[in-house]
Design a protein around this motif. Structure first.
Motif, PDB file in Angstrom:
ATOM      1  N   MET A 297      -4.448 -11.027 -18.899  1.00 36.33           N
ATOM      2  CA  MET A 297      -3.869 -11.547 -20.145  1.00 36.33           C
ATOM      3  C   MET A 297      -4.245 -13.019 -20.352  1.00 36.33           C
ATOM      4  O   MET A 297      -4.504 -13.442 -21.478  1.00 36.33           O
ATOM      5  N   SER A 298      -4.317 -13.781 -19.278  1.00 33.95           N
ATOM      6  CA  SER A 298      -4.733 -15.179 -19.365  1.00 33.95           C
ATOM      7  C   SER A 298      -6.188 -15.284 -19.808  1.00 33.95           C
ATOM      8  O   SER A 298      -6.548 -16.117 -20.645  1.00 33.95           O
TER       9      SER A 298
ATOM     10  N   ARG B 123      -6.663 -14.742 -23.513  1.00 34.10           N
ATOM     11  CA  ARG B 123      -6.285 -15.853 -24.402  1.00 34.10           C
ATOM     12  C   ARG B 123      -7.361 -16.930 -24.471  1.00 34.10           C
ATOM     13  O   ARG B 123      -7.365 -17.740 -25.379  1.00 34.10           O
ATOM     14  N   GLN B 124      -8.277 -16.962 -23.501  1.00 31.96           N
ATOM     15  CA  GLN B 124      -9.352 -17.954 -23.503  1.00 31.96           C
ATOM     16  C   GLN B 124     -10.377 -17.577 -24.562  1.00 31.96           C
ATOM     17  O   GLN B 124     -10.606 -16.415 -24.836  1.00 31.96           O
ATOM     18  N   THR B 125     -11.015 -18.571 -25.137  1.00 32.75           N
ATOM     19  CA  THR B 125     -12.043 -18.295 -26.142  1.00 32.75           C
ATOM     20  C   THR B 125     -13.261 -19.178 -25.911  1.00 32.75           C
ATOM     21  O   THR B 125     -13.206 -20.189 -25.222  1.00 32.75           O
TER      22      THR B 125
ATOM     23  N   GLN C 185     -16.368 -11.270 -20.608  1.00 34.97           N
ATOM     24  CA  GLN C 185     -15.946 -12.056 -21.763  1.00 34.97           C
ATOM     25  C   GLN C 185     -17.177 -12.673 -22.408  1.00 34.97           C
ATOM     26  O   GLN C 185     -17.952 -13.355 -21.763  1.00 34.97           O
TER      27      GLN C 185
ATOM     28  N   THR D 124     -15.628 -14.307 -28.224  1.00 36.67           N
ATOM     29  CA  THR D 124     -14.324 -13.784 -28.635  1.00 36.67           C
ATOM     30  C   THR D 124     -14.125 -12.317 -28.269  1.00 36.67           C
ATOM     31  O   THR D 124     -13.090 -11.740 -28.563  1.00 36.67           O
TER      32      THR D 124
ATOM     33  N   SER E 257      -9.129  -4.416 -25.759  1.00 36.95           N
ATOM     34  CA  SER E 257      -7.979  -4.114 -26.623  1.00 36.95           C
ATOM     35  C   SER E 257      -7.640  -2.622 -26.650  1.00 36.95           C
ATOM     36  O   SER E 257      -6.535  -2.255 -27.021  1.00 36.95           O
TER      37      SER E 257
END
Length: 183
Positions: free
Chosen positions: A12-13, A16-18, A34, A37, A60
């Motif tokens: 989850m952390s 949240r990073q982008t 990752q 986005t 997601s």
């Protein structure tokens, strides 16, 4: 060396990073990739000393637990000497074949229409829908798509050919497109 597995909190952390591109390993060939986005689960393995990647789904839509289950399935397949990509392709083909045994001609036609609604103008699409309702649905609508044979199509087209050859030809083309889509 044992790789420490990701926790749900870490995942989850990461989500949240982008604006960074990085791979986070969960061990057992499972990676949370990752890219700016987008987050996705990837199965990474070696074949003939080359790294291979198989996408397991977007973060997601695929949970950590589900991604681990998929990776474990592919590890088992590899341990049996089977190429994971070929395994997944064959599995998908079997699922599609099973799906064809349960979907009716009407369902497939309506799905094809929904997917092609932006390709054709409204008048053209209305004409196709009208032909399906008038000629195809009464005879084949409730049959499964896999059970349709050539003589079923001929049963629709043969009475139309002498009276309205242009309609028969357009129905034939329409059915060709729909059956090609169903495969």
């Amino acid at each position: 060396m044992q790789i420490k597995k990701l926790t749900q909190t870490q995942v989850m952390s990461i989500a949240r990073q982008t604006k960074i591109s990085k791979d986070y390993s969960d061990g057992s060939c499972l990676v949370l990739r990752q890219r700016k986005t987008a987050l996705s689960w990837v199965y990474v393995y070696r074949k003939n000393s080359q790294l291979k990647n198989i996408g397991l789904g977007a973060f997601s839509y695929v949970s950590l637990k589900k991604a681990r289950m998929k990776a474990q399935e592919l590890n088992t397949v590899r341990a049996d000497g089977i190429d994971p990509r070929k395994y997944l392709d064959e599995k998908k083909q079997k699922e599609l074949a099973a799906d064809l045994n349960h979907r009716t001609v009407r369902e497939v036609c309506e799905e094809w229409i929904a997917r092609n609604i932006n390709v054709n103008c409204k008048r053209t699409l209305d004409g196709k829908i009208s032909k399906l309702k008038r000629y195809v649905y009464p005879i084949l609508g409730s049959k499964t798509i896999a059970s349709v044979k050539v003589h079923d199509i001929q049963h629709i087209l043969n009475p139309i050919w002498p009276r309205i050859p242009s309609s028969a030809k357009s129905i034939q083309r329409l059915l060709e497109k729909i059956f090609a889509y169903a495969k």
